[in-house]
Write a protein that holds these residues in place. Structure first.
Motif, PDB file in Angstrom:
ATOM      1  N   ASN A   1       4.177  -5.509  19.496  1.00 30.57           N
ATOM      2  CA  ASN A   1       3.242  -5.489  20.621  1.00 30.57           C
ATOM      3  C   ASN A   1       1.786  -5.553  20.176  1.00 30.57           C
ATOM      4  O   ASN A   1       0.936  -4.879  20.746  1.00 30.57           O
ATOM      5  N   CYS A   2       1.493  -6.343  19.170  1.00 36.66           N
ATOM      6  CA  CYS A   2       0.120  -6.432  18.676  1.00 36.66           C
ATOM      7  C   CYS A   2      -0.793  -7.193  19.624  1.00 36.66           C
ATOM      8  O   CYS A   2      -1.982  -7.311  19.378  1.00 36.66           O
ATOM      9  N   ASP A   3      -0.229  -7.696  20.725  1.00 38.28           N
ATOM     10  CA  ASP A   3      -1.028  -8.383  21.740  1.00 38.28           C
ATOM     11  C   ASP A   3      -1.220  -7.519  22.979  1.00 38.28           C
ATOM     12  O   ASP A   3      -1.757  -7.975  23.981  1.00 38.28           O
ATOM     13  N   ASN A   4      -0.821  -6.241  22.923  1.00 35.24           N
ATOM     14  CA  ASN A   4      -0.888  -5.391  24.101  1.00 35.24           C
ATOM     15  C   ASN A   4      -1.179  -3.959  23.665  1.00 35.24           C
ATOM     16  O   ASN A   4      -0.325  -3.276  23.114  1.00 35.24           O
TER      17      ASN A   4
ATOM     18  N   GLU B   1       5.952  -4.576  30.586  1.00 33.51           N
ATOM     19  CA  GLU B   1       6.746  -3.511  30.006  1.00 33.51           C
ATOM     20  C   GLU B   1       8.194  -3.737  30.386  1.00 33.51           C
ATOM     21  O   GLU B   1       8.522  -3.811  31.563  1.00 33.51           O
TER      22      GLU B   1
ATOM     23  N   CYS C   1      -2.537  -5.973  15.159  1.00 30.10           N
ATOM     24  CA  CYS C   1      -2.499  -4.524  15.034  1.00 30.10           C
ATOM     25  C   CYS C   1      -3.459  -4.143  13.917  1.00 30.10           C
ATOM     26  O   CYS C   1      -3.413  -4.735  12.837  1.00 30.10           O
TER      27      CYS C   1
ATOM     28  N   LEU D   1       1.190  -1.052  25.234  1.00 28.20           N
ATOM     29  CA  LEU D   1       2.542  -1.006  24.673  1.00 28.20           C
ATOM     30  C   LEU D   1       2.522  -0.489  23.239  1.00 28.20           C
ATOM     31  O   LEU D   1       3.400   0.277  22.830  1.00 28.20           O
ATOM     32  N   HIS D   2       1.516  -0.882  22.470  1.00 27.96           N
ATOM     33  CA  HIS D   2       1.400  -0.415  21.091  1.00 27.96           C
ATOM     34  C   HIS D   2       1.134   1.094  21.065  1.00 27.96           C
ATOM     35  O   HIS D   2       1.769   1.832  20.313  1.00 27.96           O
TER      36      HIS D   2
ATOM     37  N   CYS E   1       4.222   2.994  21.924  1.00 26.46           N
ATOM     38  CA  CYS E   1       5.174   3.028  20.816  1.00 26.46           C
ATOM     39  C   CYS E   1       4.828   4.187  19.875  1.00 26.46           C
ATOM     40  O   CYS E   1       5.706   4.909  19.418  1.00 26.46           O
TER      41      CYS E   1
ATOM     42  N   GLY F   1       2.872 -10.348  28.107  1.00 22.05           N
ATOM     43  CA  GLY F   1       3.947  -9.517  28.488  1.00 22.05           C
ATOM     44  C   GLY F   1       3.832  -8.481  29.557  1.00 22.05           C
ATOM     45  O   GLY F   1       2.810  -8.199  30.118  1.00 22.05           O
TER      46      GLY F   1
ATOM     47  N   ASN G   1      -4.695 -10.261  19.247  1.00 21.93           N
ATOM     48  CA  ASN G   1      -3.273 -10.304  18.904  1.00 21.93           C
ATOM     49  C   ASN G   1      -2.964  -9.729  17.526  1.00 21.93           C
ATOM     50  O   ASN G   1      -2.085 -10.223  16.833  1.00 21.93           O
TER      51      ASN G   1
END
Length: 172
Positions: free
Chosen positions: A64-67, A27, A142, A70-71, A74, A25, A140
Motif C-alpha cells: 500500500n505504498c500508494d495509500n 479498502e 513507502c 492503508l499503510h 497496516c 484503491g 507511490n
C-alpha cells in the motif's frame, strides 16, 4: 467470447477510474473509497528542511505504498476506518503529542490530507524529534522522515487506547 469482452470492459473501467482519481484503491475490508493523497511535492516543504531528515525508502512490508491510510492501518491496525477526507482525519484526533504507535495527521494542499505512523519519538526536550513511517508522501513510495512536530507539519495525533502512560502529559 462475451466473457472475455466483459472482462476487458471491466478492466478498462477500473483503469479509467484509477487514472481519474490519481491514486490506488479502496479498502478491501469494506470496499469504501479510502485515502486518495494528492501528489505532494517534497520541494514544497523545503522551508522546513532544517527541521526534518528525509529517511531512506522503506521496505514495502505492508505494501500500500500508494495509500497513506492503508499503510498506517497496516502498521497500526486499530486506526479507525472512514478516513477519506482531511475533515475525517481531524475528527479522530485525540492527542496533541506523539507516542510510538500513534498516527500523525498532516494537512496538505489537497482535501484529503495525509497520515503517517509514529515509529519513534525522541522525548529529549530539545529537539523532541519524531520518526514517521508513511506511504505516498513521495509519490507511490513507502518512506520515513524524522523531524519536529512543527517541521513535519503535524497538526496532531490519533493514539490508540492505553498509549498514554503515567509519565506523559495526557491525551490533550
Amino acid at each position: 467470447m462475451f466473457r472475455f469482452q466483459s472482462r476487458i470492459v471491466a478492466l478498462s473501467l477500473l483503469s479509467l477510474s484509477l487514472a481519474v482519481t490519481g491514486c490506488g484503491g479502496v479498502e478491501a475490508e469494506d470496499l469504501a473509497p479510502e485515502e486518495q493523497v494528492s501528489s505532494v511535492d517534497p520541494a514544497a516543504h523545503a522551508d522546513h528542511a532544517h527541521d526534518q531528515d528525509v529517511g531512506a525508502v522503506e521496505s514495502a512490508a505492508c505494501g500500500n505504498c500508494d495509500n497513506c491510510v492503508l499503510h498506517a492501518r497496516c502498521l497500526q491496525p486499530k486506526l479507525p476506518y472512514g478516513l477519506t477526507y482531511w475533515s475525517d482525519k481531524v475528527a479522530i484526533i485525540n492527542s496533541n503529542h506523539a507516542h510510538r504507535g500513534c498516527v500523525a495527521m498532516i494537512p496538505t494542499s489537497s482535501s484529503y490530507g495525509h497520515v503517517a505512523y509514529v515509529a519513534d519519538v525522541d522525548t529529549a526536550p530539545n529537539p523532541n524529534r519524531i520518526t514517521l513511517r508513511e506511504a505516498n508522501w513521495v509519490g507511490n513510495t513507502c518512506s520515513s522522515r524524522t523531524g519536529t512536530k512543527d517541521g513535519l507539519n503535524i497538526r496532531n495525533y490519533w493514539c490508540p487506547a492505553g498509549v498514554h502512560g503515567p509519565n506523559c502529559a495526557g491525551p490533550m
